[in-house]
Design a protein around this motif. Structure first.
Motif, PDB file in Angstrom:
ATOM      1  N   UNK A 182       0.830  -1.212   0.000  1.00  0.00           N
ATOM      2  CA  UNK A 182       0.000   0.000   0.000  1.00  0.00           C
ATOM      3  C   UNK A 182       0.864   1.263   0.000  1.00  0.00           C
ATOM      4  N   UNK A 183       2.012   1.186   0.664  1.00  0.00           N
ATOM      5  CA  UNK A 183       2.926   2.329   0.726  1.00  0.00           C
ATOM      6  C   UNK A 183       3.741   2.484  -0.561  1.00  0.00           C
ATOM      7  N   UNK A 184       3.587   1.537  -1.484  1.00  0.00           N
ATOM      8  CA  UNK A 184       4.302   1.623  -2.760  1.00  0.00           C
ATOM      9  C   UNK A 184       5.667   0.971  -2.754  1.00  0.00           C
ATOM     10  N   UNK A 185       6.033   0.314  -1.662  1.00  0.00           N
ATOM     11  CA  UNK A 185       7.333  -0.336  -1.557  1.00  0.00           C
ATOM     12  C   UNK A 185       7.204  -1.795  -1.989  1.00  0.00           C
ATOM     13  N   UNK A 186       7.260  -2.013  -3.298  1.00  0.00           N
ATOM     14  CA  UNK A 186       7.072  -3.363  -3.835  1.00  0.00           C
ATOM     15  C   UNK A 186       8.183  -4.310  -3.378  1.00  0.00           C
ATOM     16  N   UNK A 187       9.427  -3.848  -3.406  1.00  0.00           N
ATOM     17  CA  UNK A 187      10.545  -4.698  -2.982  1.00  0.00           C
ATOM     18  C   UNK A 187      10.413  -5.043  -1.498  1.00  0.00           C
ATOM     19  N   UNK A 188      10.085  -4.040  -0.683  1.00  0.00           N
ATOM     20  CA  UNK A 188       9.889  -4.291   0.741  1.00  0.00           C
ATOM     21  C   UNK A 188       8.736  -5.248   0.992  1.00  0.00           C
ATOM     22  N   UNK A 189       7.686  -5.128   0.177  1.00  0.00           N
ATOM     23  CA  UNK A 189       6.529  -6.013   0.319  1.00  0.00           C
ATOM     24  C   UNK A 189       6.913  -7.469   0.075  1.00  0.00           C
ATOM     25  N   UNK A 190       7.803  -7.698  -0.891  1.00  0.00           N
ATOM     26  CA  UNK A 190       8.256  -9.074  -1.169  1.00  0.00           C
ATOM     27  C   UNK A 190       8.908  -9.695   0.059  1.00  0.00           C
ATOM     28  N   UNK A 191       9.700  -8.901   0.759  1.00  0.00           N
ATOM     29  CA  UNK A 191      10.422  -9.434   1.919  1.00  0.00           C
ATOM     30  C   UNK A 191       9.484  -9.742   3.085  1.00  0.00           C
ATOM     31  N   UNK A 192       8.282  -9.210   3.056  1.00  0.00           N
ATOM     32  CA  UNK A 192       7.338  -9.398   4.160  1.00  0.00           C
ATOM     33  C   UNK A 192       6.399 -10.585   3.956  1.00  0.00           C
ATOM     34  N   UNK A 193       6.531 -11.284   2.826  1.00  0.00           N
ATOM     35  CA  UNK A 193       5.732 -12.498   2.619  1.00  0.00           C
ATOM     36  C   UNK A 193       6.470 -13.639   3.315  1.00  0.00           C
ATOM     37  N   UNK A 194       5.882 -14.213   4.352  1.00  0.00           N
ATOM     38  CA  UNK A 194       6.559 -15.300   5.072  1.00  0.00           C
ATOM     39  C   UNK A 194       6.728 -16.541   4.189  1.00  0.00           C
ATOM     40  N   UNK A 195       7.836 -17.240   4.390  1.00  0.00           N
ATOM     41  CA  UNK A 195       8.090 -18.466   3.623  1.00  0.00           C
ATOM     42  C   UNK A 195       6.941 -19.454   3.744  1.00  0.00           C
ATOM     43  N   UNK A 196       6.363 -19.574   4.932  1.00  0.00           N
ATOM     44  CA  UNK A 196       5.303 -20.566   5.114  1.00  0.00           C
ATOM     45  C   UNK A 196       4.076 -20.253   4.252  1.00  0.00           C
ATOM     46  N   UNK A 197       3.844 -18.982   3.934  1.00  0.00           N
ATOM     47  CA  UNK A 197       2.725 -18.629   3.050  1.00  0.00           C
ATOM     48  C   UNK A 197       3.014 -19.151   1.641  1.00  0.00           C
ATOM     49  N   UNK A 198       4.246 -18.966   1.166  1.00  0.00           N
ATOM     50  CA  UNK A 198       4.621 -19.495  -0.155  1.00  0.00           C
ATOM     51  C   UNK A 198       4.471 -21.010  -0.152  1.00  0.00           C
ATOM     52  N   UNK A 199       4.942 -21.657   0.908  1.00  0.00           N
ATOM     53  CA  UNK A 199       4.847 -23.114   0.996  1.00  0.00           C
ATOM     54  C   UNK A 199       3.396 -23.585   0.981  1.00  0.00           C
ATOM     55  N   UNK A 200       2.486 -22.788   1.545  1.00  0.00           N
ATOM     56  CA  UNK A 200       1.070 -23.159   1.567  1.00  0.00           C
ATOM     57  C   UNK A 200       0.388 -22.929   0.223  1.00  0.00           C
ATOM     58  N   UNK A 201       0.897 -21.956  -0.553  1.00  0.00           N
ATOM     59  CA  UNK A 201       0.214 -21.571  -1.787  1.00  0.00           C
ATOM     60  C   UNK A 201       0.821 -22.161  -3.053  1.00  0.00           C
ATOM     61  N   UNK A 202       2.080 -22.561  -3.006  1.00  0.00           N
ATOM     62  CA  UNK A 202       2.752 -23.074  -4.197  1.00  0.00           C
ATOM     63  C   UNK A 202       3.343 -24.439  -3.888  1.00  0.00           C
ATOM     64  N   UNK A 203       2.954 -25.430  -4.678  1.00  0.00           N
ATOM     65  CA  UNK A 203       3.516 -26.770  -4.541  1.00  0.00           C
ATOM     66  C   UNK A 203       4.916 -26.720  -5.148  1.00  0.00           C
ATOM     67  N   UNK A 204       5.928 -27.060  -4.363  1.00  0.00           N
ATOM     68  CA  UNK A 204       7.289 -27.074  -4.906  1.00  0.00           C
ATOM     69  C   UNK A 204       8.074 -28.224  -4.307  1.00  0.00           C
ATOM     70  N   UNK A 205       9.147 -28.569  -4.985  1.00  0.00           N
ATOM     71  CA  UNK A 205       9.996 -29.677  -4.565  1.00  0.00           C
ATOM     72  C   UNK A 205      10.313 -30.556  -5.763  1.00  0.00           C
ATOM     73  N   UNK A 206      10.771 -31.776  -5.490  1.00  0.00           N
ATOM     74  CA  UNK A 206      11.064 -32.714  -6.571  1.00  0.00           C
ATOM     75  C   UNK A 206       9.755 -33.094  -7.269  1.00  0.00           C
ATOM     76  N   UNK A 207       9.892 -33.731  -8.421  1.00  0.00           N
ATOM     77  CA  UNK A 207       8.683 -34.164  -9.133  1.00  0.00           C
ATOM     78  C   UNK A 207       7.867 -35.118  -8.269  1.00  0.00           C
ATOM     79  N   UNK A 208       8.552 -36.023  -7.557  1.00  0.00           N
ATOM     80  CA  UNK A 208       7.829 -36.948  -6.686  1.00  0.00           C
ATOM     81  C   UNK A 208       7.140 -36.212  -5.539  1.00  0.00           C
ATOM     82  N   UNK A 209       7.826 -35.211  -4.958  1.00  0.00           N
ATOM     83  CA  UNK A 209       7.218 -34.414  -3.883  1.00  0.00           C
ATOM     84  C   UNK A 209       5.979 -33.678  -4.400  1.00  0.00           C
ATOM     85  N   UNK A 210       6.103 -33.085  -5.588  1.00  0.00           N
ATOM     86  CA  UNK A 210       4.970 -32.352  -6.175  1.00  0.00           C
ATOM     87  C   UNK A 210       3.803 -33.290  -6.440  1.00  0.00           C
TER      88      UNK A 210
END
Length: 170
Positions: A63-91
């Motif tokens: 909202x403040x316009x700091x796109x780069x800063x906003x990226x750093x504020x997304x917790x890793x666990x949110x990415x892990x919950x929203x994007x399936x990643x890993x080996x093909x077998x894990x996926x």
């Protein structure tokens, strides 16, 4: 969805990033989801899911316009919950958990970023095709494709209060 009827479909668009480097998956994933997380309907959904505290600083920075800063504020666990990643077998195993938990139509969105072998990704989708097709019913007119599926809307005519949600990206 079982509370509204056993004949309902549960469609989930699932971002899949088949790469064994969690740091790269999370960095690329944050760039992929950062703006989506700020769209009002998605932000409301994440609030409803209980992620408001975890995403609050991201939303403030955006909202403040700091796109780069906003990226750093997304917790890793949110990415892990929203994007399936890993080996093909894990996926593959992660996608199976979606089906095991009631998703009747997984819509796989393969994320082709640098370092991802597109041919291997295509092979992985081909290997998952049978599991996805096992969820199809007579309403599926066109199966696994690039960015969307084709479904008959005829059943909507028989519903009292139909709702259709569709999404495609590309």
């Amino acid at each position: 969805v079982p509370h509204v009827g056993p004949d309902k479909e549960i469609v989930a668009r699932i971002f899949v990033f088949p790469v064994d480097d969690p740091g790269m998956a999370r960095a690329v994933g944050k760039r992929a989801i950062a703006s989506y997380l700020t769209v009002p309907v998605y932000a409301a959904f994440h609030e409803w899911m209980g992620r408001g505290d975890a995403l609050g600083e991201h939303w403030e920075q955006w909202e403040a316009g700091d796109r780069q800063g906003a990226l750093t504020k997304i917790p890793d666990h949110i990415v892990d919950e929203l994007i399936v990643h890993g080996s093909y077998d894990d996926c593959r195993a992660h996608l199976q958990r979606y089906v095991d938990n009631g998703v009747t139509c997984p819509a796989i969105a393969l994320m082709p970023f640098p370092g991802v072998d597109i041919d291997e990704g295509t092979r992985a989708v081909s290997e998952m095709k049978a599991a996805v097709e096992a969820t199809h019913d007579n309403g599926v007119l066109k199966g696994v494709g690039s960015f969307g599926g084709v479904f008959s809307a005829k059943a909507i005519l028989e519903l009292d209060d139909p709702v259709l949600v569709a999404s495609t990206d590309g």
